[in-house]
Write an enzyme that holds these catalytic residues in place. Structure first.
Site, PDB file in Angstrom:
ATOM      1  N   ASN A 124       5.524 102.085  77.594  1.00 47.68           N
ATOM      2  CA  ASN A 124       6.436 102.775  76.667  1.00 47.68           C
ATOM      3  C   ASN A 124       7.246 101.798  75.807  1.00 47.68           C
ATOM      4  O   ASN A 124       7.879 102.200  74.828  1.00 47.68           O
ATOM      5  CB  ASN A 124       7.370 103.736  77.416  1.00 47.68           C
ATOM      6  CG  ASN A 124       6.670 104.975  77.936  1.00 47.68           C
ATOM      7  OD1 ASN A 124       6.989 105.502  78.992  1.00 47.68           O
ATOM      8  ND2 ASN A 124       5.684 105.469  77.188  1.00 47.68           N
TER       9      ASN A 124
ATOM     10  N   ASP B  68       5.854 114.419  81.333  1.00 49.59           N
ATOM     11  CA  ASP B  68       5.349 114.177  79.973  1.00 49.59           C
ATOM     12  C   ASP B  68       5.539 115.409  79.086  1.00 49.59           C
ATOM     13  O   ASP B  68       5.455 116.548  79.559  1.00 49.59           O
ATOM     14  CB  ASP B  68       3.867 113.783  80.047  1.00 49.59           C
ATOM     15  CG  ASP B  68       3.390 113.172  78.735  1.00 49.59           C
ATOM     16  OD1 ASP B  68       4.224 112.691  77.952  1.00 49.59           O
ATOM     17  OD2 ASP B  68       2.167 113.185  78.501  1.00 49.59           O
TER      18      ASP B  68
HETATM   19  C1  IPE Z   1       3.479 108.622  80.683  1.00 53.64           C
HETATM   20  O1  IPE Z   1       3.640 109.321  79.496  1.00 53.64           O
HETATM   21  C2  IPE Z   1       4.720 107.891  81.034  1.00 53.64           C
HETATM   22  C3  IPE Z   1       5.842 108.730  81.412  1.00 53.64           C
HETATM   23  C4  IPE Z   1       5.859 110.037  81.513  1.00 53.64           C
HETATM   24  C5  IPE Z   1       7.034 108.005  81.733  1.00 53.64           C
HETATM   25  P1  IPE Z   1       3.119 108.712  78.106  1.00 53.64           P
HETATM   26  O2  IPE Z   1       3.327 109.759  77.088  1.00 53.64           O
HETATM   27  O3  IPE Z   1       3.735 107.395  77.868  1.00 53.64           O
HETATM   28  O4  IPE Z   1       1.574 108.500  78.437  1.00 53.64           O
HETATM   29  P2  IPE Z   1       0.322 108.352  77.478  1.00 53.64           P
HETATM   30  O5  IPE Z   1       0.673 107.354  76.412  1.00 53.64           O
HETATM   31  O6  IPE Z   1       0.080 109.700  76.900  1.00 53.64           O
HETATM   32  O7  IPE Z   1      -0.780 107.912  78.371  1.00 53.64           O
HETATM   33  C1  IPE Z   2       7.513 111.706  78.324  1.00 54.49           C
HETATM   34  O1  IPE Z   2       7.538 112.407  77.140  1.00 54.49           O
HETATM   35  C2  IPE Z   2       8.704 110.817  78.500  1.00 54.49           C
HETATM   36  C3  IPE Z   2       8.435 109.385  78.235  1.00 54.49           C
HETATM   37  C4  IPE Z   2       7.265 108.852  78.181  1.00 54.49           C
HETATM   38  C5  IPE Z   2       9.576 108.532  78.059  1.00 54.49           C
HETATM   39  P1  IPE Z   2       6.883 111.829  75.822  1.00 54.49           P
HETATM   40  O2  IPE Z   2       7.947 111.091  75.070  1.00 54.49           O
HETATM   41  O3  IPE Z   2       5.680 111.030  76.111  1.00 54.49           O
HETATM   42  O4  IPE Z   2       6.514 113.167  75.074  1.00 54.49           O
HETATM   43  P2  IPE Z   2       5.189 113.466  74.264  1.00 54.49           P
HETATM   44  O5  IPE Z   2       4.035 113.170  75.151  1.00 54.49           O
HETATM   45  O6  IPE Z   2       5.229 112.581  73.054  1.00 54.49           O
HETATM   46  O7  IPE Z   2       5.303 114.910  73.933  1.00 54.49           O
HETATM   47 MG    MG Z   3       3.694 111.529  76.291  1.00 53.55          MG
END
Ligand code: IPE
Ligand code: IPE
Ligand code: MG
Length: 238
Positions: free
Chosen positions: A67, A19
């Protein structure tokens, strides 16, 4: 790496919630997709490091069922990056004895990506040095519901259903439960990741954003893991 030689227990299976890509990009005034691109490069390096540690199971969470709530442009961009980078990933896996698995549903993914994933699994299926599971279009609740659906479809009678049988219907059948779950990016939640399998996992959170995650961070996580005492409900030794 040397310090780790002194550790009594290394995890056999590490699962990582990658993340923080979006925030990493934002900090640099870049589009979110630049963060996802950098995130894949980090993932490649992390795989190499875990190989050096001879940890046999590594799982990376790349795209959750939730997502899909993101803007279409970002979703399509993420899948495009995965599709583009899978090819070189497979080459690396072939050369290094890595078996690639997919956790999640193929349905709903772009067809080209589905085909590439299928090929990646086929080409690497007999590799035994490390199992690299890529969780995308993955949700823990979805996985459990799918397992229940398949049990019913196959006509398994209720008295025959127990935890051992049930787990064979999960995407992770034949993959041991994670010993250690790492989440980068500072949030302290599982976000629907391996919710069945994490029942007794040790969890390690770090504020470091995924594209900045490196060897030092890995070492830190493994040291903390080595200091944890796992009891699985029993009592500590006298
Ligand atoms: C969790 O990250 C999913 C992945 C890293 C693939 P998100 O950014 O989607 O999670 P939330 O929304 O903060 O819980
Ligand atoms: C994690 O990074 C990857 C996916 C969930 C695809 P994020 O896209 O959630 O990055 P932040 O949390 O917005 O920084
Ligand atoms: Mg994230």
């Amino acid at each position: 790496m040397t310090k780790l030689q002194n550790l009594k227990h290394l995890p056999q299976h590490v699962a990582i919630i990658m993340d923080g890509n979006g925030r990493w990009a934002k900090q640099r005034g870049l589009p979110r997709l630049a963060g996802h691109r950098q995130g894949v490069s980090t993932a490649q390096k992390v795989v190499e490091t875990f190989m050096e540690y001879e940890i046999p199971y590594l799982t990376l969470y790349a795209f959750s069922t939730e997502n899909w709530n993101r803007p279409k442009r970002e979703i399509e961009g993420i899948f495009k990056i995965l599709e583009e980078r899978l090819e070189e990933g497979v080459k690396f896996a072939r050369k290094n004895g890595i078996r690639i698995c997919h956790l999640g549903k193929p349905d709903g993914l772009p067809l080209r990506l589905q085909e590439r994933v299928k090929r990646a699994l086929e080409i690497t299926q007999n590799n035994a040095r490390m199992t690299l599971s890529l969780a995308f279009n993955y949700g823990g609740r979805d996985e459990i519901v799918e397992a229940a659906r398949r049990l019913i479809t196959e006509g398994i009678s209720p008295p025959k259903i127990n935890e051992k049988v049930f787990r064979q219907y999960l995407y992770t059948a034949n993959i041991p439960d994670p010993d250690l779950i790492v989440r980068t990016g500072g949030e302290m939640r599982l976000s629907n990741f391996l919710i069945w399998q994490s029942a007794y996992a040790e969890i390690y959170f770090t504020p470091v954003l995924w594209p900045d995650f490196g060897n030092e961070e890995i070492e830190k996580a493994l040291i903390v893991y080595g200091q944890r005492q796992r009891r699985f409900g029993s009592l500590p030794p006298d």
